[in-house]
Every structure is written in structure tokens, then in C-alpha cells.
Design a protein around this motif. Structure first.
Motif, PDB file in Angstrom:
ATOM      1  N   SER A  58      53.429  -1.356  42.576  1.00 28.91           N
ATOM      2  CA  SER A  58      54.222  -1.327  41.343  1.00 28.91           C
ATOM      3  C   SER A  58      53.327  -1.334  40.113  1.00 28.91           C
ATOM      4  O   SER A  58      53.587  -0.621  39.146  1.00 28.91           O
ATOM      5  N   THR A  59      52.267  -2.113  40.149  1.00 33.65           N
ATOM      6  CA  THR A  59      51.384  -2.156  38.982  1.00 33.65           C
ATOM      7  C   THR A  59      50.566  -0.874  38.838  1.00 33.65           C
ATOM      8  O   THR A  59      50.115  -0.557  37.741  1.00 33.65           O
ATOM      9  N   CYS A  60      50.412  -0.141  39.936  1.00 34.14           N
ATOM     10  CA  CYS A  60      49.719   1.156  39.845  1.00 34.14           C
ATOM     11  C   CYS A  60      50.495   2.127  38.966  1.00 34.14           C
ATOM     12  O   CYS A  60      49.908   2.979  38.312  1.00 34.14           O
ATOM     13  N   PHE A  61      51.828   2.009  38.969  1.00 34.59           N
ATOM     14  CA  PHE A  61      52.618   2.901  38.130  1.00 34.59           C
ATOM     15  C   PHE A  61      52.445   2.581  36.650  1.00 34.59           C
ATOM     16  O   PHE A  61      52.537   3.476  35.815  1.00 34.59           O
ATOM     17  N   LEU A  62      52.214   1.333  36.324  1.00 31.75           N
ATOM     18  CA  LEU A  62      52.013   0.993  34.921  1.00 31.75           C
ATOM     19  C   LEU A  62      50.589   1.308  34.458  1.00 31.75           C
ATOM     20  O   LEU A  62      50.380   1.865  33.392  1.00 31.75           O
ATOM     21  N   MET A  63      49.631   0.927  35.273  1.00 32.25           N
ATOM     22  CA  MET A  63      48.230   1.059  34.872  1.00 32.25           C
ATOM     23  C   MET A  63      47.608   2.382  35.297  1.00 32.25           C
ATOM     24  O   MET A  63      46.656   2.831  34.698  1.00 32.25           O
ATOM     25  N   GLY A  64      48.091   2.952  36.387  1.00 30.11           N
ATOM     26  CA  GLY A  64      47.445   4.089  37.014  1.00 30.11           C
ATOM     27  C   GLY A  64      46.546   3.577  38.124  1.00 30.11           C
ATOM     28  O   GLY A  64      45.991   2.480  38.018  1.00 30.11           O
ATOM     29  N   PRO A  65      46.399   4.348  39.198  1.00 31.39           N
ATOM     30  CA  PRO A  65      45.642   3.858  40.358  1.00 31.39           C
ATOM     31  C   PRO A  65      44.165   3.588  40.086  1.00 31.39           C
ATOM     32  O   PRO A  65      43.612   2.608  40.572  1.00 31.39           O
ATOM     33  N   VAL A  66      43.532   4.433  39.289  1.00 33.51           N
ATOM     34  CA  VAL A  66      42.093   4.251  39.025  1.00 33.51           C
ATOM     35  C   VAL A  66      41.866   2.977  38.215  1.00 33.51           C
ATOM     36  O   VAL A  66      41.007   2.160  38.554  1.00 33.51           O
ATOM     37  N   LYS A  67      42.649   2.804  37.170  1.00 33.32           N
ATOM     38  CA  LYS A  67      42.506   1.607  36.343  1.00 33.32           C
ATOM     39  C   LYS A  67      42.856   0.352  37.149  1.00 33.32           C
ATOM     40  O   LYS A  67      42.228  -0.698  36.988  1.00 33.32           O
ATOM     41  N   GLN A  68      43.864   0.462  38.025  1.00 32.48           N
ATOM     42  CA  GLN A  68      44.247  -0.653  38.893  1.00 32.48           C
ATOM     43  C   GLN A  68      43.075  -1.051  39.791  1.00 32.48           C
ATOM     44  O   GLN A  68      42.743  -2.232  39.906  1.00 32.48           O
ATOM     45  N   LEU A  69      42.460  -0.066  40.440  1.00 31.91           N
ATOM     46  CA  LEU A  69      41.330  -0.368  41.331  1.00 31.91           C
ATOM     47  C   LEU A  69      40.149  -0.940  40.557  1.00 31.91           C
ATOM     48  O   LEU A  69      39.485  -1.865  41.035  1.00 31.91           O
ATOM     49  N   LYS A  70      39.883  -0.405  39.386  1.00 36.24           N
ATOM     50  CA  LYS A  70      38.791  -0.950  38.560  1.00 36.24           C
ATOM     51  C   LYS A  70      39.069  -2.408  38.194  1.00 36.24           C
ATOM     52  O   LYS A  70      38.159  -3.240  38.240  1.00 36.24           O
ATOM     53  N   ALA A  71      40.317  -2.699  37.851  1.00 35.33           N
ATOM     54  CA  ALA A  71      40.666  -4.075  37.498  1.00 35.33           C
ATOM     55  C   ALA A  71      40.579  -4.990  38.712  1.00 35.33           C
ATOM     56  O   ALA A  71      40.114  -6.131  38.611  1.00 35.33           O
ATOM     57  N   MET A  72      41.030  -4.497  39.864  1.00 33.01           N
ATOM     58  CA  MET A  72      40.999  -5.325  41.073  1.00 33.01           C
ATOM     59  C   MET A  72      39.573  -5.651  41.502  1.00 33.01           C
ATOM     60  O   MET A  72      39.297  -6.754  41.990  1.00 33.01           O
ATOM     61  N   PHE A  73      38.672  -4.684  41.347  1.00 33.90           N
ATOM     62  CA  PHE A  73      37.298  -4.886  41.798  1.00 33.90           C
ATOM     63  C   PHE A  73      36.358  -5.305  40.670  1.00 33.90           C
ATOM     64  O   PHE A  73      35.142  -5.267  40.829  1.00 33.90           O
ATOM     65  N   ASP A  74      36.933  -5.727  39.556  1.00 32.44           N
ATOM     66  CA  ASP A  74      36.166  -6.332  38.480  1.00 32.44           C
ATOM     67  C   ASP A  74      35.523  -7.612  39.036  1.00 32.44           C
ATOM     68  O   ASP A  74      36.129  -8.303  39.857  1.00 32.44           O
ATOM     69  N   PRO A  75      34.298  -7.938  38.641  1.00 30.77           N
ATOM     70  CA  PRO A  75      33.632  -9.128  39.200  1.00 30.77           C
ATOM     71  C   PRO A  75      34.469 -10.412  39.114  1.00 30.77           C
ATOM     72  O   PRO A  75      34.375 -11.264  39.993  1.00 30.77           O
ATOM     73  N   LYS A  76      35.313 -10.535  38.066  1.00 33.13           N
ATOM     74  CA  LYS A  76      36.143 -11.743  37.948  1.00 33.13           C
ATOM     75  C   LYS A  76      37.220 -11.800  39.032  1.00 33.13           C
ATOM     76  O   LYS A  76      37.661 -12.882  39.399  1.00 33.13           O
TER      77      LYS A  76
END
Length: 117
Positions: A58-76
Motif C-alpha cells: 500500500s505504501t508503494c502506491f503513495l511513495m513509488g516502489p523505488v523510493k519505498q525500497l530506498k526508505a526501507m533500506f536506509d541505514p536507520k
């Protein structure tokens, strides 16, 4: 700004976000309700895991898949993402291959905690 590279309108994104999010909640509640059936642990594990995957989608639709993956794999968020993805897989392994009900429930709890983290 929402991901510019997407061809979906903002209204479409919000609609699909809502659909996936509600589907995720329904799957999780259905899985929890099925837990109390005699052989319901397998259904619980599958529906609860599908619910978490739908919530992620669901959040992929708001953020987009690439931005979602970047946020998920952010060091934090890296540890939480790894724990969550591992628990998604381990939940299904515990119930289908190892036949360990307690482990399946533990991994579902860890899924929840990792998603909230």
C-alpha cells in the motif's frame, strides 16, 4: 512530492493505497480469527503474512516502489527491514516445513514489531 516518474495520478495512488491497506488489515484480522480453528495455525500464518505484505504494498502506491525500497533500506531502517523480511519467510517455514506452531506465532509477533519499528 510524490514520485514524479510514475504515470499514476495522485487520486489513483490514494485509491490503491486504501485498497491495499484495507485488504492488509482484513487479511490480518481474518488470519487472527482463523487461529482459533483446529488446524487454523497455517491459515493464520498465511493470512497474517499476506496482510503485512499488502500493507507494505500500500505504501508503494503513495511513495513509488523505488523510493519505498530506498526508505526501507536506509541505514536507520535496515535492521527493522531485515528482521521483518526474515520473519515473513520464517513464519511460513515454521508452519509448513517445521510444523512448529509456537515459532510461527513468535515470528508473527516479530513481524508486527518490526513493521512498527
Amino acid at each position: 512530492k510524490v514520485l514524479d516518474a510514475s504515470t499514476l495520478s495522485f487520486g489513483t495512488r490514494v485509491r490503491w493505497f486504501a485498497i491495499c491497506f484495507v485488504a492488509g488489515i482484513l487479511c490480518s484480522f481474518l488470519g487472527t480469527a482463523l487461529l482459533w480453528l483446529p488446524k487454523g495455525i497455517k491459515l493464520f500464518a498465511v493470512f497474517y503474512t499476506l496482510g503485512n505484505i499488502a500493507a507494505l504494498a500500500s505504501t508503494c502506491f503513495l511513495m513509488g516502489p523505488v523510493k519505498q525500497l530506498k526508505a526501507m533500506f536506509d541505514p536507520k531502517r535496515l535492521i527493522a527491514t531485515i528482521v521483518m523480511l526474515l520473519c515473513l519467510i520464517l513464519t511460513l517455514c515454521a508452519v509448513f516445513w517445521w510444523n512448529k506452531k509456537g515459532l510461527a506465532v513468535l515470528f508473527c509477533i516479530l513481524q508486527f514489531l518490526a513493521m512498527t519499528w
